[in-house]
Structure formats: structure tokens, C-alpha cells
Design a protein around this motif. Sequence first.
Motif, PDB file in Angstrom:
ATOM      1  N   SER A 193     -25.784 -13.210   0.908  1.00  0.00           N
ATOM      2  CA  SER A 193     -25.381 -14.292   1.810  1.00  0.00           C
ATOM      3  C   SER A 193     -24.110 -13.981   2.578  1.00  0.00           C
ATOM      4  O   SER A 193     -24.058 -14.096   3.808  1.00  0.00           O
ATOM      5  N   ALA A 194     -23.045 -13.594   1.868  1.00  0.00           N
ATOM      6  CA  ALA A 194     -21.761 -13.352   2.533  1.00  0.00           C
ATOM      7  C   ALA A 194     -21.861 -12.205   3.535  1.00  0.00           C
ATOM      8  O   ALA A 194     -21.314 -12.285   4.640  1.00  0.00           O
ATOM      9  N   ARG A 195     -22.560 -11.137   3.161  1.00  0.00           N
ATOM     10  CA  ARG A 195     -22.687  -9.993   4.075  1.00  0.00           C
ATOM     11  C   ARG A 195     -23.495 -10.356   5.311  1.00  0.00           C
ATOM     12  O   ARG A 195     -23.142  -9.979   6.438  1.00  0.00           O
ATOM     13  N   LEU A 196     -24.582 -11.098   5.115  1.00  0.00           N
ATOM     14  CA  LEU A 196     -25.405 -11.497   6.254  1.00  0.00           C
ATOM     15  C   LEU A 196     -24.668 -12.469   7.168  1.00  0.00           C
ATOM     16  O   LEU A 196     -24.861 -12.454   8.385  1.00  0.00           O
ATOM     17  N   SER A 197     -23.825 -13.296   6.597  1.00  0.00           N
ATOM     18  CA  SER A 197     -23.002 -14.197   7.410  1.00  0.00           C
ATOM     19  C   SER A 197     -22.104 -13.394   8.343  1.00  0.00           C
ATOM     20  O   SER A 197     -22.009 -13.673   9.546  1.00  0.00           O
ATOM     21  N   THR A 198     -21.447 -12.358   7.794  1.00  0.00           N
ATOM     22  CA  THR A 198     -20.567 -11.507   8.599  1.00  0.00           C
ATOM     23  C   THR A 198     -21.352 -10.763   9.682  1.00  0.00           C
ATOM     24  O   THR A 198     -20.940 -10.706  10.843  1.00  0.00           O
ATOM     25  N   VAL A 199     -22.516 -10.210   9.307  1.00  0.00           N
ATOM     26  CA  VAL A 199     -23.341  -9.486  10.283  1.00  0.00           C
ATOM     27  C   VAL A 199     -23.782 -10.425  11.408  1.00  0.00           C
ATOM     28  O   VAL A 199     -23.761 -10.058  12.595  1.00  0.00           O
ATOM     29  N   THR A 200     -24.176 -11.631  11.051  1.00  0.00           N
ATOM     30  CA  THR A 200     -24.662 -12.586  12.051  1.00  0.00           C
ATOM     31  C   THR A 200     -23.573 -12.944  13.052  1.00  0.00           C
ATOM     32  O   THR A 200     -23.807 -12.945  14.271  1.00  0.00           O
ATOM     33  N   VAL A 201     -22.371 -13.240  12.555  1.00  0.00           N
ATOM     34  CA  VAL A 201     -21.269 -13.564  13.460  1.00  0.00           C
ATOM     35  C   VAL A 201     -20.935 -12.369  14.345  1.00  0.00           C
ATOM     36  O   VAL A 201     -20.696 -12.517  15.555  1.00  0.00           O
TER      37      VAL A 201
END
Length: 333
Positions: A193-201
Motif C-alpha cells: 500500500s505505502a509503496r503504491l501510494s508513492t508511485v501513484t503520486v
Amino acid sequence: MSASLLGRVRMICVDARTDDLQEGDRLEWWRERTRRSIFSSTINCDRAEGFHATARAVDLGGIVVSRLSYSSISWVRSEKQVRQSDPEQLVLALSVRGRLGLAMPGKQQVLSAQEFTLHDTSRAFRGWTSEETCRPAVQILVQVPRSIVPLRSNPIDQLIAEPIPGAEGIGAVVTDYLVRLIDQAPHFRPDDSARLSTVTVDLVTALLAHHLDGAAAVPPERHQEALYARVLHFIERHLGDPQLSPRMIATAHGVSLRYLQQMFQREGLTVAARIRQRRLDRCRTALAEPRQRPYPIHLIARRYGFTSNAHFSRLFNATFGLSPSDYRRSMQP
């Protein structure tokens, strides 16, 4: 509708469909769902009796990616609704199928499939969708807190309600990523979750900056400000995780532990002290709330990441000058 709580990182994938409801209840359910999960607006449909919709929403910890499929509708977000409820988000919309229209004072656009557009929940606007050869319109929405996007406000405003290509170049990369993210969401591991949040932003920022003057739109100081805002947001979302630590935060945001500590020097606090302070603040707020009185103090402490009741009591007393129980009693009428 299904939701899953994955390990110590909260990531929710929710699927919903109007076919599970009585026909007369479907449009009203959709109105309430969009009001709660996207933003407040007034939705209308010319054929309410035949309304159909499906949705999948993936919450990556404050960054929400949704795929919506629905019959032709129109909506209005008024100035009054903005004043009453503004999540202060940028919403990147991708038209996957059908046509998507947006209008605001002095600007109107109609988008075809494989085009993005951007809107701001702090602005009033009108919108509409139309089906394609009797098939529902489909859009993907990315909701991002405006404070964590490292772009200057004025350049971003130039892209509001403007068409952004999604079938070539960086637009195609972002399109492919969002489609795969939605499709594969039920299979993610707990710590994704945290990594995908960063990638998405980062991908949303890259797409917007590509259609601006990149160097002017993303000054170095805004990178650090946005990263700092993202870290604070991450901390607030994970206060209940006993494993929350400076190293976990640094890893989730792709920075070194030393760089993370340097970011917090301007506050005069270490990262660990910030976590401890926010946990104590949230516990104090909960202890003062009448609706929280049925809950034992140790459960409130655990809700915000304290695993030892004795340790929590010592910290609370040292910080606020009262034990948790004495503080709770002092706040009762």
C-alpha cells in the motif's frame, strides 16, 4: 461489497454494484456513495428507472483510485457544496469508455476515450457522461490531497478541465498503470500500500509536469515540502500500527533515514518524537469525547499504537500533568 484489512497496513479494495439493489433504490444509492467517497454533488439521470453502476475503489492510505462504470448522468458541484465539504483534493479523471464533459466559468471540455482531465474539489463545476453504443461509460479517478503534489498551484490551475492525452507517451504509461492497479488490487501484499501510494503520486505529478514547464512547475523546495506533507499524512494514517517507526517511514517513501531526520529538524523534533506526540494527542482527544466513554483506556491507547498500558500512562502523565483516568474524569460534565 467486500473489503479486506491487510496486516498492519490498511489497504481497502471495495467492489460494489447497483444490481444488488432494488431498481428504485439504485440512483439514490449512487448519489450517497459518491457524496461519501468522492465529493458532494447533485447527480441527475434522465432514465433513473434503468440506472446501472459498478465501482471498484482502492484506498492506498489517503490516495484513492477508483474505476466507475455507470449509465449516462449529469452532476453539479455548487459553490455551497464546496463551502460545506471540501476534501482539498486534486482529482485526475481518465475517460476509458464513453464521453466525459466538464464545465466551469469560462471553460468547457468534452473528452473522448483515452483522455485525462483534472479537476479540483475546491472549485464549483458541472459534469456529465454519455454511454457508448448502449454500453455504460467508464472512468478511472485518482484522488490525491493537493498538499502532497509537488507542483506550484498556478501551473496546476492551468490544467483544470483541460484535455490531457492518455494514449501516447507518459499519458499511456499512466493509463496502463492505473488499469493494472485496479485489476490487480485484490492480489496486493500487505506492505504494497505505502509503496503504491508513492508511485501513484509520482506518476500523477510526472503527467501534470510533462504538460507544464517542468522545471518551473516543480521547484526543488516544493519537492521537499510535498515529501514532508506526505510523510505527515503517512504518520497520521498509521498511528495505530505498533511497528510505525522512522525506518519504516523512510523505506515507504524511498529516502534514507538520515534525510528523513533532517526534514524534521525544522520542527525541533525527531521523527520518533513526532509519532509519540501525535499518538498522545489523539489519545487525549479520544479520552475527552463523551462517545468514547464506554471504551477502556487501554483499548484507546492500543488503538493509537501503544502496546503497554503502563508505558502509555507514564508518557501521558509526563506530557499533560494528569494520568489518563484523571484527565478523562476532568473532562466529564
